[in-house]
Design an enzyme around this catalytic site. Structure first.
Site, short mmCIF file in Angstrom:
data_model
loop_
_atom_site.label_atom_id
_atom_site.label_comp_id
_atom_site.label_asym_id
_atom_site.label_seq_id
_atom_site.Cartn_x
_atom_site.Cartn_y
_atom_site.Cartn_z
N CYS A 4 0.83 -1.20 0.00
CA CYS A 4 0.00 0.00 0.00
C CYS A 4 0.88 1.26 0.00
CB CYS A 4 -0.92 -0.03 1.22
SG CYS A 4 -1.79 1.51 1.47
N CYS A 7 0.61 3.31 3.26
CA CYS A 7 1.30 2.63 4.37
C CYS A 7 2.80 2.87 4.26
CB CYS A 7 1.00 1.13 4.36
SG CYS A 7 -0.60 0.70 5.08
N HIS A 46 -3.89 0.65 8.44
CA HIS A 46 -4.41 0.44 7.09
C HIS A 46 -5.90 0.11 7.13
CE1 HIS A 46 -4.43 -0.54 2.82
NE2 HIS A 46 -5.27 -1.50 3.16
N GLY A 93 -13.97 7.80 -7.76
CA GLY A 93 -12.63 8.01 -8.28
C GLY A 93 -11.52 7.73 -7.28
N THR A 95 -8.38 6.34 -5.94
CA THR A 95 -7.25 5.72 -6.64
C THR A 95 -6.28 5.03 -5.68
OG1 THR A 95 -6.00 7.79 -6.59
CG2 THR A 95 -7.31 7.36 -8.56
N HIS A 98 -6.26 3.25 0.59
CA HIS A 98 -5.95 3.45 2.02
C HIS A 98 -6.74 4.69 2.39
CE1 HIS A 98 -2.86 3.51 5.50
NE2 HIS A 98 -3.67 4.56 5.70
N HIS A 100 -8.31 8.00 3.17
CA HIS A 100 -7.69 9.33 3.26
C HIS A 100 -8.72 10.40 3.03
CE1 HIS A 100 -7.37 8.00 -0.95
NE2 HIS A 100 -7.52 9.27 -1.28
N HIS A 102 -9.06 14.46 1.87
CA HIS A 102 -8.40 15.60 1.25
C HIS A 102 -8.85 16.87 1.98
CE1 HIS A 102 -7.45 13.46 -2.69
NE2 HIS A 102 -8.39 12.66 -2.20
P1 AMP Z 1 -7.98 9.63 -4.36
O1 AMP Z 1 -8.12 9.89 -5.82
O2 AMP Z 1 -9.06 10.23 -3.51
O3 AMP Z 1 -7.74 8.17 -4.06
O4 AMP Z 1 -6.68 10.44 -3.91
C1 AMP Z 1 -5.39 9.96 -4.03
C2 AMP Z 1 -4.51 11.16 -3.96
O5 AMP Z 1 -3.20 10.73 -3.65
C3 AMP Z 1 -4.41 11.97 -5.27
O6 AMP Z 1 -4.86 13.31 -5.04
C4 AMP Z 1 -2.92 11.90 -5.62
O7 AMP Z 1 -2.43 13.10 -6.17
C5 AMP Z 1 -2.29 11.60 -4.27
N1 AMP Z 1 -1.01 10.91 -4.32
C6 AMP Z 1 -0.69 9.82 -5.06
N2 AMP Z 1 0.58 9.46 -4.81
C7 AMP Z 1 1.07 10.33 -3.89
C8 AMP Z 1 2.33 10.50 -3.24
N3 AMP Z 1 3.35 9.68 -3.47
N4 AMP Z 1 2.47 11.53 -2.37
C9 AMP Z 1 1.46 12.37 -2.14
N5 AMP Z 1 0.26 12.26 -2.71
C10 AMP Z 1 0.06 11.27 -3.58
ZN ZN Z 2 -2.32 1.25 3.67
#
Ligand code: AMP
Ligand code: ZN
Length: 114
Positions: A4, A7, A46, A93, A95, A98, A100, A102
């Site tokens: 992950c 993680c 996680h 959406g 991606t 894990h 999170h 925003h």
């Molecule tokens: P989501 O689309 O809600 O799953 O958000 C995933 C977010 O993770 C996106 O806004 C990406 O820009 C961000 N993201 C992906 N990889 C990284 C990383 N290595 N460091 C910081 N943010 C990341």
């Molecule tokens: Zn995780």
């Protein structure tokens, strides 16, 4: 979880721009910010998505939102306002699997979905 991305970020195996950390919560700058302030707040534990939270995560979710409030204050956006977003699942959406949140701020938000 081994494979992950978040993680690995929590454990420091992948670098991140940390803005907050405690025993339960980790927050860092989104790598592709959509606004001047774009922070991701994650539980260290996680949990793959909001679909997977359980009763035992109740306090953890409270800690996450208290952290969001704290960061908004520290970054000086508490009065101007900010948006907190969780994408859960395909249609939203999501991606990274894990959980999170925003924290987005620093510009007037255009679209309102509700
Ligand atoms: P989501 O689309 O809600 O799953 O958000 C995933 C977010 O993770 C996106 O806004 C990406 O820009 C961000 N993201 C992906 N990889 C990284 C990383 N290595 N460091 C910081 N943010 C990341
Ligand atoms: Zn995780």
């Amino acid at each position: 979880m081994e494979d992950c991305l978040f993680c690995k970020i929590v454990k420091g195996e992948i670098p991140s721009n940390k803005v907050y950390e405690d025993e339960y919560v980790y927050a860092f700058k989104d790598i592709e910010p959509v606004a001047p302030v774009h922070i991701l707040i994650v539980p260290k534990k996680h949990i793959s998505s909001l679909n997977k939270i359980s009763d035992e995560d109740e306090a953890l979710l409270g800690k996450i939102f208290l952290t969001i409030k704290k960061i908004a204050k520290e970054l000086g956006v508490e009065d101007k306002g900010y948006r907190v977003i969780n994408n859960c699942g395909k249609d939203a959406g999501q991606t990274v699997m894990h959980l999170h949140f925003h924290l987005i701020a620093g510009r007037k938000m255009g679209e309102k979905l509700l």
